[in-house]
Design a protein around this motif. Structure first.
Motif, PDB file in Angstrom:
ATOM      1  N   GLN A  30       0.980  -1.194   0.056  1.00 46.66           N
ATOM      2  CA  GLN A  30      -0.074  -0.022  -0.122  1.00 46.66           C
ATOM      3  C   GLN A  30       0.835   1.478  -0.136  1.00 46.66           C
ATOM      4  O   GLN A  30       2.099   1.407   0.727  1.00 46.66           O
ATOM      5  N   TYR A  31       0.465   2.156  -0.718  1.00 48.18           N
ATOM      6  CA  TYR A  31       1.121   3.465  -0.809  1.00 48.18           C
ATOM      7  C   TYR A  31       0.074   4.606  -0.461  1.00 48.18           C
ATOM      8  O   TYR A  31      -1.195   4.721  -0.835  1.00 48.18           O
ATOM      9  N   ASP A  32       0.483   5.541   0.384  1.00 46.53           N
ATOM     10  CA  ASP A  32      -0.149   6.296   1.035  1.00 46.53           C
ATOM     11  C   ASP A  32       0.059   7.864   0.074  1.00 46.53           C
ATOM     12  O   ASP A  32       1.087   8.502   0.439  1.00 46.53           O
ATOM     13  N   VAL A  33      -1.032   8.172  -0.638  1.00 51.88           N
ATOM     14  CA  VAL A  33      -0.488   9.509  -1.603  1.00 51.88           C
ATOM     15  C   VAL A  33      -0.727  10.791  -0.828  1.00 51.88           C
ATOM     16  O   VAL A  33      -0.473  11.602  -1.356  1.00 51.88           O
ATOM     17  N   LEU A  34      -1.297  10.517   0.427  1.00 53.68           N
ATOM     18  CA  LEU A  34      -1.312  12.085   1.275  1.00 53.68           C
ATOM     19  C   LEU A  34       0.322  12.224   1.795  1.00 53.68           C
ATOM     20  O   LEU A  34       0.769  13.546   1.772  1.00 53.68           O
ATOM     21  N   SER A  35       0.804  11.143   2.250  1.00 49.17           N
ATOM     22  CA  SER A  35       2.020  11.136   2.848  1.00 49.17           C
ATOM     23  C   SER A  35       3.353  10.936   2.129  1.00 49.17           C
ATOM     24  O   SER A  35       4.580  11.230   2.231  1.00 49.17           O
ATOM     25  N   GLY A  36       2.996  10.353   0.746  1.00 47.96           N
ATOM     26  CA  GLY A  36       3.978   9.802  -0.271  1.00 47.96           C
ATOM     27  C   GLY A  36       4.768   8.758   0.253  1.00 47.96           C
ATOM     28  O   GLY A  36       6.017   8.437   0.032  1.00 47.96           O
ATOM     29  N   GLN A  38       5.268   4.501   1.257  1.00 51.09           N
ATOM     30  CA  GLN A  38       4.963   3.197   0.963  1.00 51.09           C
ATOM     31  C   GLN A  38       5.177   2.267   2.067  1.00 51.09           C
ATOM     32  O   GLN A  38       6.310   2.351   2.717  1.00 51.09           O
ATOM     33  N   THR A  39       4.323   1.468   2.215  1.00 46.67           N
ATOM     34  CA  THR A  39       4.714   0.156   3.351  1.00 46.67           C
ATOM     35  C   THR A  39       5.916  -0.538   2.815  1.00 46.67           C
ATOM     36  O   THR A  39       5.950  -1.074   1.659  1.00 46.67           O
ATOM     37  N   PRO A  40       7.090  -0.723   3.585  1.00 49.55           N
ATOM     38  CA  PRO A  40       8.194  -1.548   3.222  1.00 49.55           C
ATOM     39  C   PRO A  40       7.935  -2.860   2.856  1.00 49.55           C
ATOM     40  O   PRO A  40       8.754  -3.495   2.150  1.00 49.55           O
ATOM     41  N   TRP A 261      -5.389   5.667  -0.395  1.00 51.45           N
ATOM     42  CA  TRP A 261      -4.455   4.531  -0.515  1.00 51.45           C
ATOM     43  C   TRP A 261      -4.445   3.919  -1.935  1.00 51.45           C
ATOM     44  O   TRP A 261      -5.517   3.983  -2.520  1.00 51.45           O
ATOM     45  N   ILE A 262      -3.293   3.626  -2.500  1.00 53.34           N
ATOM     46  CA  ILE A 262      -3.247   2.894  -3.711  1.00 53.34           C
ATOM     47  C   ILE A 262      -2.520   1.503  -3.213  1.00 53.34           C
ATOM     48  O   ILE A 262      -1.703   1.246  -2.460  1.00 53.34           O
ATOM     49  N   TYR A 263      -3.055   0.510  -3.745  1.00 55.13           N
ATOM     50  CA  TYR A 263      -2.848  -1.021  -3.520  1.00 55.13           C
ATOM     51  C   TYR A 263      -2.073  -1.730  -4.640  1.00 55.13           C
ATOM     52  O   TYR A 263      -2.600  -1.510  -5.843  1.00 55.13           O
ATOM     53  N   SER A 264      -1.146  -2.510  -4.489  1.00 56.96           N
ATOM     54  CA  SER A 264      -0.322  -2.975  -5.684  1.00 56.96           C
ATOM     55  C   SER A 264      -0.033  -4.311  -5.364  1.00 56.96           C
ATOM     56  O   SER A 264       0.333  -4.522  -3.997  1.00 56.96           O
ATOM     57  N   LEU A 268       5.753  -0.233  -5.421  1.00 56.60           N
ATOM     58  CA  LEU A 268       5.756   0.699  -6.682  1.00 56.60           C
ATOM     59  C   LEU A 268       7.256   1.118  -6.520  1.00 56.60           C
ATOM     60  O   LEU A 268       7.960   1.388  -5.744  1.00 56.60           O
ATOM     61  N   THR A 269       7.690   1.610  -7.867  1.00 57.37           N
ATOM     62  CA  THR A 269       8.931   2.124  -8.052  1.00 57.37           C
ATOM     63  C   THR A 269       9.113   3.442  -8.045  1.00 57.37           C
ATOM     64  O   THR A 269       8.110   4.278  -7.589  1.00 57.37           O
ATOM     65  N   ASP A 270      10.374   3.939  -7.701  1.00 58.03           N
ATOM     66  CA  ASP A 270      10.373   5.626  -7.811  1.00 58.03           C
ATOM     67  C   ASP A 270       9.943   6.134  -8.929  1.00 58.03           C
ATOM     68  O   ASP A 270       9.269   7.209  -8.725  1.00 58.03           O
ATOM     69  N   LYS A 271      10.007   5.775  -9.742  1.00 56.73           N
ATOM     70  CA  LYS A 271       9.471   6.269 -10.960  1.00 56.73           C
ATOM     71  C   LYS A 271       7.770   6.327 -11.149  1.00 56.73           C
ATOM     72  O   LYS A 271       7.343   7.324 -11.597  1.00 56.73           O
TER      73      LYS A 271
END
Length: 283
Positions: A30-36, A38-40, A261-264, A268-271
């Motif tokens: 999961q990636y938090d778009v508000l804080s920028g 990502q869970t490790p 939240w974005i889930y993958s 997610l890569t830096d790009k």
């Protein structure tokens, strides 16, 4: 014999959906778009997209009534949803299906429409709005508890036989999808992610009209729905290969419409993160 404990963490995005984006069927990044941030490491699907006691009726004292009634109903339906996801994913791997004019069966289409509809009305924001509307309409004649019960009953009448003549919110939401076409798009690699708001609706507000619906189903499969046009009937209910611009279009819709939240399936890569930040800033 000990009784099963009632469910307290009630999901507004079903685990049966999120698990389609999990490499092991249990965990997801999961990636938090508000804080920028990502869970490790991937997190369990059961630990995201839920609120405690979200779908619970209460009596006048505030105690639970008909405990887990809606949650248990969702459990039955979600078993059917999971079968539908697996079926669509499995059929999408058969090359001959790219040439069929009726890729989805009537049952699969009906279940996908019901899934989309329930995803909209089970949203905490929709339930809260329905509760506030009841309080505003009835004023001093209704308590907050009664208003919440009415919101649940109006938005989620899934615990009883569905009646198309009944006045509730679920029926008109399902009517939005009438006369819409279905297309299942397939990417040649696992490029899609999803979010805490995975059903993406494009349309006008007055009158309410859907111009397009997008929902990723898995990391390489996405559902598109558009108004049916009889002159192009051969293009509908098809399995299609997606172009790079189609993939970008879907992912842009996901990242610009998510709440937080974005889930993958993979980190997610830096790009990708830079692209997400740019797209959300310009939306």
């Amino acid at each position: 014999m000990a009784q099963n404990k009632p469910t307290t963490d009630e999901h507004y995005i079903p685990q049966c959906y999120l698990k389609q984006f999990s490499s092991d069927g249990e965990r997801i990044y999961q990636y938090d778009v508000l804080s920028g941030k990502q869970t490790p490491v991937p997190v369990p699907t059961k630990s995201v997209c839920y609120q405690k006691h979200l779908y619970e009726f209460r009596d006048s004292s505030g105690a639970f009534a008909y405990r887990n009634l809606i949650e248990k109903s969702f459990g039955i339906y979600e078993g059917e949803f999971a079968k539908t996801f697996r079926s669509v994913i499995s059929k999408s791997r058969i090359e001959a299906n790219y040439h069929t004019l009726c890729f989805l069966s009537p049952k699969e289409k009906a279940l996908l429409v019901f899934f989309l509809s329930t995803m909209i009305v089970r949203n905490p924001d929709i339930l809260q709005t329905a509760q506030e509307t009841a309080l505003e309409f009835f004023g001093d004649q209704i308590t907050e508890i009664s208003a919440r019960n009415l919101a649940l009953q109006t938005c989620l009448p899934i615990y009883k036989a569905l009646d198309t003549e009944e006045r509730n919110l679920l029926n008109p939401v399902m009517w939005f999808f009438e006369d819409m076409s279905f297309q299942i798009g397939v990417a040649d690699s696992e490029v899609f992610f999803t979010s805490d708001s995975p059903v993406i609706l494009f349309g006008t507000n007055q009158p309410v009209k859907l111009d397009e619906v997008i929902m990723p189903i898995s990391p390489n499969i996405v559902l598109f729905m558009k108004p049916y046009d009889n002159t192009r009937r051969g293009f509908y209910n098809r399995l299609t290969e997606l172009r790079p611009e189609d993939i970008k279009y879907v992912n842009k819709a996901v990242v610009t419409h998510c709440k937080r939240w974005i889930y993958s399936q993979t980190p997610l890569t830096d790009k990708q993160i830079k692209w997400i930040t740019k797209e959300r800033a310009s939306y």
